[in-house]
Write a protein that holds these residues in place. Sequence first.
Motif, mmCIF file in Angstrom:
data_model
loop_
_atom_site.group_PDB
_atom_site.id
_atom_site.type_symbol
_atom_site.label_atom_id
_atom_site.label_comp_id
_atom_site.label_asym_id
_atom_site.label_seq_id
_atom_site.Cartn_x
_atom_site.Cartn_y
_atom_site.Cartn_z
ATOM 1 N N VAL A 68 -65.545 35.726 -140.640
ATOM 2 C CA VAL A 68 -64.725 36.780 -141.226
ATOM 3 C C VAL A 68 -63.389 36.190 -141.677
ATOM 4 O O VAL A 68 -62.656 35.609 -140.884
ATOM 5 C CB VAL A 68 -64.490 37.937 -140.218
ATOM 6 N N ASP A 69 -63.079 36.356 -142.952
ATOM 7 C CA ASP A 69 -61.882 35.760 -143.542
ATOM 8 C C ASP A 69 -60.704 36.739 -143.453
ATOM 9 O O ASP A 69 -60.236 37.255 -144.472
ATOM 10 C CB ASP A 69 -62.172 35.368 -144.993
ATOM 11 N N ASN A 70 -60.242 37.007 -142.231
ATOM 12 C CA ASN A 70 -59.158 37.967 -142.040
ATOM 13 C C ASN A 70 -58.113 37.485 -141.031
ATOM 14 O O ASN A 70 -57.318 38.267 -140.540
ATOM 15 C CB ASN A 70 -59.710 39.318 -141.584
ATOM 16 N N GLY A 71 -58.108 36.202 -140.757
ATOM 17 C CA GLY A 71 -57.203 35.674 -139.741
ATOM 18 C C GLY A 71 -55.972 35.008 -140.331
ATOM 19 O O GLY A 71 -55.935 34.620 -141.501
ATOM 20 N N LEU A 72 -54.962 34.897 -139.505
ATOM 21 C CA LEU A 72 -53.713 34.243 -139.860
ATOM 22 C C LEU A 72 -53.254 33.432 -138.661
ATOM 23 O O LEU A 72 -53.349 33.899 -137.524
ATOM 24 C CB LEU A 72 -52.655 35.298 -140.206
ATOM 25 N N GLN A 73 -52.791 32.211 -138.926
ATOM 26 C CA GLN A 73 -52.255 31.396 -137.845
ATOM 27 C C GLN A 73 -50.789 31.099 -138.141
ATOM 28 O O GLN A 73 -50.439 30.700 -139.239
ATOM 29 C CB GLN A 73 -53.015 30.096 -137.687
ATOM 30 N N ILE A 74 -49.959 31.313 -137.128
ATOM 31 C CA ILE A 74 -48.528 31.037 -137.204
ATOM 32 C C ILE A 74 -48.251 29.852 -136.284
ATOM 33 O O ILE A 74 -48.579 29.904 -135.094
ATOM 34 C CB ILE A 74 -47.688 32.253 -136.736
ATOM 35 N N ALA A 75 -47.662 28.796 -136.830
ATOM 36 C CA ALA A 75 -47.256 27.637 -136.027
ATOM 37 C C ALA A 75 -45.733 27.645 -135.921
ATOM 38 O O ALA A 75 -45.036 28.037 -136.860
ATOM 39 C CB ALA A 75 -47.733 26.346 -136.674
ATOM 40 N N THR A 76 -45.236 27.199 -134.754
ATOM 41 C CA THR A 76 -43.795 27.211 -134.527
ATOM 42 C C THR A 76 -43.275 25.814 -134.189
ATOM 43 O O THR A 76 -44.048 24.895 -133.937
ATOM 44 C CB THR A 76 -43.429 28.177 -133.378
ATOM 45 N N LYS A 77 -41.954 25.687 -134.184
ATOM 46 C CA LYS A 77 -41.289 24.403 -133.933
ATOM 47 C C LYS A 77 -41.691 23.772 -132.613
ATOM 48 O O LYS A 77 -41.713 22.558 -132.479
ATOM 49 C CB LYS A 77 -39.767 24.587 -133.948
ATOM 50 N N ASP A 78 -42.006 24.583 -131.603
ATOM 51 C CA ASP A 78 -42.375 24.041 -130.292
ATOM 52 C C ASP A 78 -43.870 23.740 -130.182
ATOM 53 O O ASP A 78 -44.413 23.594 -129.089
ATOM 54 C CB ASP A 78 -41.918 24.979 -129.179
ATOM 55 N N ASN A 79 -44.551 23.667 -131.334
ATOM 56 C CA ASN A 79 -45.983 23.355 -131.434
ATOM 57 C C ASN A 79 -46.892 24.445 -130.882
ATOM 58 O O ASN A 79 -48.062 24.188 -130.606
ATOM 59 C CB ASN A 79 -46.322 22.010 -130.794
ATOM 60 N N SER A 80 -46.375 25.660 -130.716
ATOM 61 C CA SER A 80 -47.221 26.792 -130.338
ATOM 62 C C SER A 80 -47.953 27.288 -131.578
ATOM 63 O O SER A 80 -47.457 27.171 -132.699
ATOM 64 C CB SER A 80 -46.375 27.925 -129.763
ATOM 65 N N LYS A 81 -49.144 27.857 -131.354
ATOM 66 C CA LYS A 81 -49.914 28.451 -132.438
ATOM 67 C C LYS A 81 -50.311 29.860 -132.016
ATOM 68 O O LYS A 81 -50.752 30.080 -130.896
ATOM 69 C CB LYS A 81 -51.146 27.617 -132.746
#
Length: 115
Positions: free
Chosen positions: A83-96
């Motif tokens: 399913v093409d409905n996802g989003l990934q957010i990456a942050t400066k502290d390498n969290s996803k």
Amino acid sequence: MEKLAPKMLSKVKNPEMDENETIIYEDGASLFRGAWVTVGGKLFLTNKRLIFNAHKYNLQKGETSIDLNDITEISKRITSRIVDNGLQIATKDNSKYDLVLNNRDEWIEQLQKKK
């Protein structure tokens, strides 16, 4: 499920915000907490943060807050490998942070305006 979603989302409380903070965009979303656990709720974009609040029907509750200045990458992702409905957010502290959204392209547009 379509009939239940508006009722569940209406039970999600707005996040606590700073004095100069305002909500720009909001919609229903799910946040992955672990490899296989998704938590339903509402995603809020403010002028300062991206905030996920779980609805009260989840076993895992609480708020997840990401400062917009900490976001390093915004990318589309496929959930459940189909399913093409996802989003990934990456942050400066390498969290996803992996999210499932109904209006992913609108979220990307809104986030890019604030970056």
